[in-house]
Scaffold this motif. Structure first.
Motif, PDB file in Angstrom:
ATOM      1  N   GLU A 292       5.051  38.152  55.867  1.00 49.69           N
ATOM      2  CA  GLU A 292       4.052  38.864  55.098  1.00 49.69           C
ATOM      3  C   GLU A 292       4.587  39.286  53.728  1.00 49.69           C
ATOM      4  O   GLU A 292       3.916  39.159  52.708  1.00 49.69           O
ATOM      5  CB  GLU A 292       3.570  40.103  55.874  1.00 49.69           C
ATOM      6  CG  GLU A 292       2.636  39.773  57.020  1.00 49.69           C
ATOM      7  CD  GLU A 292       3.403  39.357  58.279  1.00 49.69           C
ATOM      8  OE1 GLU A 292       4.645  39.400  58.245  1.00 49.69           O
ATOM      9  OE2 GLU A 292       2.756  38.989  59.275  1.00 49.69           O
TER      10      GLU A 292
ATOM     11  N   LYS B  46       4.686  36.518  51.365  1.00 48.40           N
ATOM     12  CA  LYS B  46       3.381  36.283  50.763  1.00 48.40           C
ATOM     13  C   LYS B  46       3.141  37.232  49.594  1.00 48.40           C
ATOM     14  O   LYS B  46       2.595  36.852  48.561  1.00 48.40           O
ATOM     15  CB  LYS B  46       2.278  36.466  51.814  1.00 48.40           C
ATOM     16  CG  LYS B  46       2.246  35.403  52.896  1.00 48.40           C
ATOM     17  CD  LYS B  46       1.157  35.713  53.907  1.00 48.40           C
ATOM     18  CE  LYS B  46       1.136  34.696  55.044  1.00 48.40           C
ATOM     19  NZ  LYS B  46       0.111  35.039  56.065  1.00 48.40           N
TER      20      LYS B  46
ATOM     21  N   HIS C  35      -5.732  38.327  47.988  1.00 48.16           N
ATOM     22  CA  HIS C  35      -4.728  37.963  48.980  1.00 48.16           C
ATOM     23  C   HIS C  35      -5.304  38.254  50.361  1.00 48.16           C
ATOM     24  O   HIS C  35      -6.367  38.865  50.507  1.00 48.16           O
ATOM     25  CB  HIS C  35      -3.433  38.746  48.763  1.00 48.16           C
ATOM     26  CG  HIS C  35      -3.623  40.230  48.662  1.00 48.16           C
ATOM     27  ND1 HIS C  35      -4.020  41.008  49.710  1.00 48.16           N
ATOM     28  CD2 HIS C  35      -3.482  41.075  47.600  1.00 48.16           C
ATOM     29  CE1 HIS C  35      -4.105  42.261  49.342  1.00 48.16           C
ATOM     30  NE2 HIS C  35      -3.793  42.336  48.060  1.00 48.16           N
ATOM     31  N   GLU C  36      -4.595  37.815  51.361  1.00 51.78           N
ATOM     32  CA  GLU C  36      -5.019  38.061  52.730  1.00 51.78           C
ATOM     33  C   GLU C  36      -5.066  39.565  53.007  1.00 51.78           C
ATOM     34  O   GLU C  36      -4.209  40.324  52.525  1.00 51.78           O
ATOM     35  CB  GLU C  36      -4.032  37.386  53.691  1.00 51.78           C
ATOM     36  CG  GLU C  36      -4.393  37.509  55.154  1.00 51.78           C
ATOM     37  CD  GLU C  36      -3.348  36.843  56.039  1.00 51.78           C
ATOM     38  OE1 GLU C  36      -3.424  37.048  57.269  1.00 51.78           O
ATOM     39  OE2 GLU C  36      -2.463  36.149  55.500  1.00 51.78           O
TER      40      GLU C  36
ATOM     41  N   THR D 175      -7.559  43.978  48.491  1.00 46.73           N
ATOM     42  CA  THR D 175      -7.914  42.585  48.314  1.00 46.73           C
ATOM     43  C   THR D 175      -9.227  42.465  47.552  1.00 46.73           C
ATOM     44  O   THR D 175     -10.100  43.327  47.650  1.00 46.73           O
ATOM     45  CB  THR D 175      -8.014  41.867  49.675  1.00 46.73           C
ATOM     46  OG1 THR D 175      -8.194  40.475  49.467  1.00 46.73           O
ATOM     47  CG2 THR D 175      -9.172  42.396  50.508  1.00 46.73           C
TER      48      THR D 175
END
Length: 302
Positions: A4, A7, A46-47, A89
């Motif tokens: 994570e 990312k 982003h996620e 996000t």
């Protein structure tokens, strides 16, 4: 570095390719990133990661954060925010002053629960305190900086290279301890309106501390800055921890002490320089603050 956080790093590098970002692993699941931004609006996509918390601190410039739900928050120098990576996000960052400097601390709660820093091992900061106090409903929290948080954040900067990592690690733990014990009062949270108020209060603080020879009343300040006197007093105390009068008196006394140590000015001249028309009133105030007369203080520091 876990998946994570990897990312996150890629996302930061994608969003800010020319910002000279430096990402530093501090503890398992905790990373520090310095940001220097001067660009057009940035889209943050982003996620959604509800188990990763970001702490963002504004050192200089200004950030306007436009959230997906339409809320807009201003982050001014000294202010900081906490939120999960689910909350931010599909948001947009704007920089009205043309430049932004700050830092971001990323905390992977899953990783830190399993392997917390040794000093926080039994604190339950990662298990319950951070999630329950700051991450309810995945809503971002923006907080006004104060005289407790500013020494913590400022120590992340301007340290000797050989000591930098030690300060980064220690100050991160100190920040987490502060957040753990802090009572999160509604007035500390920054709405769009409140953050503009706080910007005004900081300008007032700068004016008062740079001109301590002047006696400026709260009514005069409220008229000059178009802010309600009650709001001004409450906002000032929320940021600086004391009343305007007590805070400025402390600055006056500290400046007077510096002049007594460093200059050959007379007591009367120093009294006038720090806003006292009467030498006797200055002497009385100085004695109450330092528990000695100005003449005695000067003799001790020759």
């Amino acid at each position: 570095m876990n998946e994570e956080l990897l990312k996150i790093r890629k996302d930061v590098e994608r969003l800010h390719p020319s910002s000279a970002n430096e990402i530093i692993p501090l503890y398992p699941g905790i990373e520090l990133c310095y940001l220097t931004l001067s660009s057009d609006p940035l889209s943050v996509q982003h996620e959604a990661l509800p188990h990763i918390i970001q702490i963002n601190y504004c050192k200089a410039g200004q950030m306007v954060w436009e959230m997906k739900n339409g809320n807009r928050i201003y982050l001014n120098p000294g202010d900081f925010s906490l939120h999960t990576m689910k909350a931010c996000t599909d948001s947009v960052l704007r920089f009205p002053s043309g430049i932004y400097q700050g830092l971001t601390i990323c905390i992977d709660l899953q990783e830190t629960v399993k392997n917390p820093p040794e000093l926080l091992r039994d604190s339950r900061i990662f298990e319950t305190i951070l999630p329950e106090k700051f991450c309810q409903n995945d809503s971002p929290i923006f907080l006004a900086g104060n005289e407790q948080t500013e020494p913590i954040f400022s120590a992340f900067y301007n340290q000797p290279e050989e000591w930098k990592l030690f300060y980064q690690k220690i100050k991160t733990l100190e920040l987490l301890l502060y957040l753990g014990k802090a009572k999160l009062m509604p007035k500390q949270r920054l709405s769009e309106y409140q953050s503009e108020q706080i910007n005004i209060v900081r300008k007032i603080h700068e004016q008062l501390t740079q001109h301590i020879e002047q006696r400026i009343t709260i009514d005069e300040l409220s008229r000059q800055y178009l802010i309600n006197p009650t709001t001004l007093k409450a906002s000032f105390k929320a940021i600086y921890g004391t009343s305007i009068a007590a805070h400025i008196k402390e600055h006056r006394m500290e400046e007077a002490a510096r002049m007594l140590r460093k200059s050959g000015m007379s007591i009367a001249e120093i009294a006038k320089a720090v806003g006292y028309d009467s030498q006797s009133k200055f002497t009385s105030a100085f004695k109450a603050f330092f528990q000695c007369l100005p003449t005695e203080y000067r003799k001790r520091h020759l």
